[in-house]
Scaffold this motif. Structure first.
Motif, short mmCIF file in Angstrom:
data_model
loop_
_atom_site.label_atom_id
_atom_site.label_comp_id
_atom_site.label_asym_id
_atom_site.label_seq_id
_atom_site.Cartn_x
_atom_site.Cartn_y
_atom_site.Cartn_z
N ARG A 172 0.84 -1.20 0.00
CA ARG A 172 0.00 0.00 0.00
C ARG A 172 0.88 1.25 0.00
O ARG A 172 0.57 2.26 -0.63
CB ARG A 172 -0.92 0.01 1.22
N GLU A 173 1.99 1.13 0.70
CA GLU A 173 2.91 2.27 0.74
C GLU A 173 3.39 2.62 -0.67
O GLU A 173 3.44 3.80 -1.05
CB GLU A 173 4.10 1.92 1.62
N GLN A 175 1.87 2.03 -3.42
CA GLN A 175 0.80 2.47 -4.31
C GLN A 175 0.06 3.71 -3.82
O GLN A 175 -0.23 4.60 -4.60
CB GLN A 175 -0.20 1.31 -4.44
N TRP A 176 -0.23 3.77 -2.53
CA TRP A 176 -1.17 4.79 -2.05
C TRP A 176 -0.61 5.76 -1.03
O TRP A 176 -1.37 6.47 -0.37
CB TRP A 176 -2.40 4.10 -1.42
N GLN A 177 0.70 5.76 -0.86
CA GLN A 177 1.20 6.57 0.26
C GLN A 177 0.86 8.04 0.13
O GLN A 177 0.71 8.75 1.13
CB GLN A 177 2.70 6.35 0.45
N CYS A 178 0.65 8.53 -1.09
CA CYS A 178 0.34 9.96 -1.25
C CYS A 178 -0.92 10.35 -0.47
O CYS A 178 -1.03 11.46 0.02
CB CYS A 178 0.21 10.33 -2.71
N TYR A 179 -1.87 9.41 -0.38
CA TYR A 179 -3.08 9.69 0.41
C TYR A 179 -2.91 9.20 1.85
O TYR A 179 -3.18 9.90 2.80
CB TYR A 179 -4.29 8.99 -0.20
N ASN A 180 -2.46 7.95 1.95
CA ASN A 180 -2.47 7.31 3.26
C ASN A 180 -1.47 7.92 4.23
O ASN A 180 -1.63 7.81 5.45
CB ASN A 180 -2.21 5.81 3.13
#
Ligand code: NOJ
Length: 797
Positions: A172-173, A175-180
């Motif tokens: 997830r980091e 792929q999505w770290q910009c949000y998470n």
């Protein structure tokens, strides 16, 4: 010439073994690759390099990864749990780990031991000794730092402990770290600690996701929870802004890039020492965090934790101790091989310098083999794992290929011809080790509902294979067998595995014993008949003239035949023909002679020869691996172990030992050259590039490999020949003829067998006599001695 070959290849300049302490000590930090250790209490883990780089995780490196490690990226081996020591007056700073600060210690060494890694460094009159370990009493990495002022003047120091927190879910980091990243926080905890909270949408098992704390037993002079504040922009761990600008900034974080940094101000008079313990740990909630920190700060906690760690390992490794004429082998057998095998058992093939801990989970096949090397040390642990595996089996007998017990993800369900069969070997070994068949009646659920006894699970595995035979009568390859690459020759579902037939044969012999022990004599007859049928096929259709064939491809052609130009001969088919007892004697010998002629190199035995470039179809070759690398003509160490066993079964002790010794990691490293070999000299690697590669001797994928378990089995049970069997401990060594003897102390069914073997007759194999406490034994199987604590055994070859 290749630049790396001109580098210093003198391994003594880099490391030395300290066998009494069960340590390997490093003299330089600039190794060709990070040389790793695993610190763990079974729940909290840290992989740590000789230079302090590494990654901490709680239970799973896939969903509860606590710190960030930048796999494959430059600079190499970052980040890690680092300590910085700064002279408060001059501002200059350095790290006891050597890395990552630019100023290096004037004197430095580090060492890996059983479950701990220590660093000893000196600079500017300050000596720093740090021991990192994970103790059994809390889920934390303990950084035990001791500073001594060896100079003549008082020193004012600023000391920093730093770890970069990652997002707990590695994928997830990416792929999505910009949000998470804006959903995580680092906050100051009233008990002088930082607490990192990871909680994002759709994360797996949120209720089991722990809080992370970074605390110490020394008052804080400052802290930072925001990486941007501590490291700064366009900087790295090499030159953190906070350290260069006077100290921590007191940042916390409600979204951003998290870290944990603690600052301690210390004044040391000449000769004075000071200890600072730092705790990077996990706890379920705030109350638990407070409790864990309070507990960790109690007097004696760190010392007691380290003592318990030491005792755990000496208890575990106390199951076996041998003295051999070969010190390299002795060290490996007594210390590093079982240690490595235990780490495989714990982590499967998940996370190492080479594997990123992503989507590998627990491999059924891999872990079933790992169990073999834990059985001699801890039968309960082994049985638990066996049951865990069997819980992945379907009622029809096939199993999940990979599964994710910690993550709760769906398993990988591809069906392979070998996976489900491996567990019979683990079960047989458990039976032989304990002499107690009760576990065969234990109930274990099937993955698709219902439950069966352990024995019924094992029987279902055989039934599944029996229902999946190809048109020639061998087991269908299905997705592949042990060799992952073979899926390309069986996509149409018609390919058959001759090797799996041999694996099945090996398993059937064990199943005959297991069926009898479980009270199912009716099955023994069926298994015997199946064995005979497969044996017949192996020696007829399976025989190519000078070696055994490997498989039948979808198109009906043989794989592993002299009729092709590439991949003519495959190692596994030769070794397992003998291991299974299936090969006619002359064929077994001829096949292993072909191995020596065509596959052996001075750095191990290649898996196939010649390497593949275009076979079987230039448009669709069997593998994409370059010649001599990975699964294509490299020395596949895991498969070498079976050649050792086969040679022992054939009685050729000199050859078996040659095969064993040439792959001892430090021996192979010295032969290849340290800068060519690159990986650790104290644990096995999965493979070494072969002579058809331009990097012959490069070791790859160290630590997590089936090599560990099987090397242990090969050398202890076949070369040294101390092998549990159903009615006792069999003694049947197969050693080099020039060995004068050896000794083994082995724990077996509650008694320590103190075995001394003498070989005045200079033979490889053949037990002439055995006495136990002076009483001559008939045959070569020592009985169990219930109630006895030790027995003295004299063996004459
Ligand atoms: C490594 C895999 O982990 C193992 O399962 C497989 O048997 C070998 N490669 C050989 O392909």
């Amino acid at each position: 010439m290749n630049a790396e070959l001109t580098r210093n290849n003198d391994s003594k300049a880099y490391y030395t073994f300290r066998d009494e302490e069960k340590e390997v000590e490093f003299k330089r930090h600039d190794m060709p690759t990070p040389w790793m250790n695993y610190l763990s209490n079974g729940t909290f883990h840290t992989m740590l390099s000789h230079a302090g780089g590494g990654v901490a995780f709680y239970k799973s490196p896939q969903i509860w990864r606590i710190t960030r490690y930048r796999f494959f990226h430059l600079p190499m081996d970052r980040s890690g749990p680092y300590i910085y020591v700064q002279d408060a007056k001059t501002g200059s700073y350095w790290c006891p780990t050597s890395e990552p600060a630019l100023d290096k210690p004037e004197e430095w060494k580090s060492a890996h031991g059983m479950g701990y890694t220590r660093f000893e460094a000196k600079r500017g009159g300050i000596a720093a000794r740090t021991v990192y370990f994970v103790g059994p009493h809390e889920n934390s990495l303990i950084w035990n730092l001791n500073l001594t002022n060896e100079g003549t003047e008082a020193k004012e120091l600023k000391v920093y402990a730093y770890a970069e927190f990652g997002m707990m879910e590695f994928m997830r980091e990416l792929q999505w770290q910009c949000y998470n990243k804006h959903q995580v926080s680092v906050q100051y905890h009233e008990g002088e600690a930082l607490v990192y909270r990871y909680g994002v949408e759709n994360q797996p098992k949120p209720e089991e996701t722990p809080l992370v704390y970074l605390a110490a037993d020394t008052p804080l002079a400052g802290y930072d929870g925001d990486r941007e504040e501590f490291i700064g922009s366009y900087r790295s761990e090499t030159n953190p802004a906070a350290i260069e600008n006077g100290g921590c900034t007191g940042s916390t974080l409600l979204g951003g890039d998290p870290c944990g940094a603690l600052q301690f101000n210390v004044t040391l008079q000449p000769g004075e020492s000071r200890t600072i313990n730092v705790f990077l740990g996990t706890a379920t909630d705030e109350t638990e965090v407070s409790r864990a920190i309070f507990h960790s700060r109690e007097a004696g906690f760190v010392e007691a934790s380290f003592q318990a760690l030491k005792e755990n390992w000496s208890g575990y490794l106390g199951a076996w101790e041998s003295r051999l004429p070969d010190q390299d082998a002795e060290r490996m057998i007594n210390i590093w091989n079982p240690y490595q095998a235990h780490r495989n058992f714990l982590f499967s093939r998940n996370i190492s310098f080479y594997a990123t801990g992503t989507f590998r989970g627990v491999g059924y096949r891999d872990t079933a083999q790992d169990i073999l090397s834990v059985v001699p040390f801890d039968t309960e642990l082994a049985l638990d794992k066996l049951k865990l595996l069997l819980g992945q089996q379907y009622r029809d007998g096939h199993v999940n290929h990979y599964f994710f017990p910690n993550e709760g993800w769906e398993p990988v369900t591809s069906i392979h011809s070998d996976d489900h069969l491996w567990t019979a070997l683990s079960a047989w070994d458990l039976l032989a080790e304990t002499g107690d068949a009760a576990f065969l009646q234990a109930k274990v659920p099937y993955y698709d509902g219902g439950e069966g006894t352990v024995y019924e699970h094992l029987r279902a595995a055989i039934d599944f294979t029996a229902s999946q035979l190809g048109s020639r009568g061998f087991p269908l390859m299905l997705r592949s067998d042990w060799n992952d690459q073979l899926f390309r020759v069986c996509r149409e579902g018609k390919g058959e595995s001759i090797w799996t037939s041999m694996q099945l044969g090996t398993v059937l012999l064990r199943m005959i014993d297991l069926a009898a022990a479980a009270g199912h004599p009716e099955d023994t007859v069926r298994y015997g008949a199946m064995y005979e049928l497969q044996r017949e096929l192996v020696n007829s259709i399976g025989w190519d003239g000078r070696w055994f064939r490997r498989a039948i491809m979808d198109d009906g052609r043989f794989l592993g035949s002299d009729e092709h130009d590439e991949a003519k001969i495959w190692l596994n088919a030769q070794t397992w023909a003998t291991i299974s007892g299936m090969a006619d004697v002359d064929k077994g010998l001829q096949a292993m002679d072909s191995v020596r002629e065509m596959l052996d190199t001075e750095l191990g035995i290649k898996k196939i020869h010649p390497s593949i470039t275009t076979f079987p179809d230039p448009a669709d070759p069997l593998t994409n691996y370059n010649k001599g690398t990975g699964e294509n003509g490299a020395v596949f160490c895991h498969a070498n172990t079976w050649a050792i066993i086969a040679e022992c079964l054939l009685g050729r002790g000199d050859l078996a030992y040659k095969y064993y010794r040439q792959l001892l990691p430090n021996v192979a490293m010295d032969k290849a050259g340290l800068w060519r070999y690159k990986a650790e000299p104290y644990v096995y690697a999965s493979n070494l590039f072969g002579p058809e590669s331009d990097k012959f001797g490069l070791a790859n994928v160290s630590w997590l490999t089936g090599t560990a378990a099987w090397m242990y089995v090969a050398v202890t049970q076949y070369i040294l020949g101390v092998k549990p069997v159903l009615n006792g401990l069999s003694i049947d060594p197969c050693i080099p003829a020039d060995w004068e003897g050896f000794t083994v102390k082995r724990r077996f069914r509650g008694c320590v067998y103190d075995i001394s073997v003498t070989n005045a007759n200079k033979v490889c194999k053949g037990v002439k006599s055995i006495t136990a406490d002076g009483v001559l034994l008939e045959g070569n199987i020592l009985p169990a001695y219930p109630g006895r604590s030790s027995v003295k055994v004299e063996v004459v070859l």
